[in-house]
Design a protein around this motif. Structure first.
Motif, PDB file in Angstrom:
ATOM      1  N   ASN A 108       0.737  -1.282  -0.030  1.00 16.58           N
ATOM      2  CA  ASN A 108      -0.259  -0.158  -0.313  1.00 16.58           C
ATOM      3  C   ASN A 108       0.885   1.500   0.548  1.00 16.58           C
ATOM      4  O   ASN A 108       1.568   0.795   0.346  1.00 16.58           O
ATOM      5  N   ILE A 109       0.222   2.330  -0.498  1.00 24.94           N
ATOM      6  CA  ILE A 109       1.064   3.568  -0.230  1.00 24.94           C
ATOM      7  C   ILE A 109       1.395   4.241   0.511  1.00 24.94           C
ATOM      8  O   ILE A 109       2.704   4.463   1.114  1.00 24.94           O
ATOM      9  N   ALA A 110       0.877   3.703   1.690  1.00 23.35           N
ATOM     10  CA  ALA A 110       1.684   4.248   3.326  1.00 23.35           C
ATOM     11  C   ALA A 110       2.308   3.123   3.634  1.00 23.35           C
ATOM     12  O   ALA A 110       4.330   4.445   4.265  1.00 23.35           O
ATOM     13  N   SER A 111       2.696   2.049   3.599  1.00 21.65           N
ATOM     14  CA  SER A 111       4.009   1.304   3.294  1.00 21.65           C
ATOM     15  C   SER A 111       5.352   1.837   2.680  1.00 21.65           C
ATOM     16  O   SER A 111       6.302   2.236   2.985  1.00 21.65           O
ATOM     17  N   ILE A 112       4.683   2.477   1.360  1.00 23.77           N
ATOM     18  CA  ILE A 112       6.072   2.909   0.486  1.00 23.77           C
ATOM     19  C   ILE A 112       7.089   4.510   1.386  1.00 23.77           C
ATOM     20  O   ILE A 112       7.626   4.095   1.173  1.00 23.77           O
ATOM     21  N   THR A 113       5.750   4.924   1.690  1.00 20.35           N
ATOM     22  CA  THR A 113       5.998   6.555   2.030  1.00 20.35           C
ATOM     23  C   THR A 113       6.892   6.427   3.288  1.00 20.35           C
ATOM     24  O   THR A 113       7.293   6.927   3.859  1.00 20.35           O
TER      25      THR A 113
END
Length: 116
Positions: A108-113
């Motif tokens: 998900n995007i949160a883990s990338i950020t």
């Protein structure tokens, strides 16, 4: 600088597409992130380790690079001053492949950020 039409190898394309399925980040945006992650990690492309750029996703450089086009081309020119435009495209593709390795397992995007 770089050719107007650019592509990656098939494996890298598949990883970019899977990342899009999980996170919604389009392949051109995730390739930009991957490129700069690779540059920051001091990875350097060698023509002896070149892979065939056999991917089916052939886009123009404006689509691949977006607003980072000038900076990306200058970065490649500084890192590889003696390369012609085809060699620079291969170097760009190798950097995207190297950088996607650190991004491909995020769901998900949160883990990338958080990883950035």
């Amino acid at each position: 600088m770089l050719p107007n039409r650019m592509n990656l190898n098939r494996t890298t394309e598949e990883q970019l597409k899977k990342l899009k399925q999980f996170t919604g980040i389009s392949p051109n945006v995730s390739s930009r992130i991957a490129f700069y992650r690779s540059i920051e990690s001091d990875f350097r492309y060698s023509a002896t380790s070149a892979k065939k750029l056999d991917g089916s996703l052939v886009l123009d450089k404006v689509t691949w690079l977006g607003d980072t086009q000038l900076v990306t081309e200058l970065t490649l020119k500084l890192a590889y001053p003696d390369f012609n435009e085809r060699e620079k495209m291969a170097a760009w593709a190798a950097h995207v492949e190297d950088g996607i390795a650190s991004l491909r397992n995020h769901k998900n995007i949160a883990s990338i950020t958080n990883a950035l």
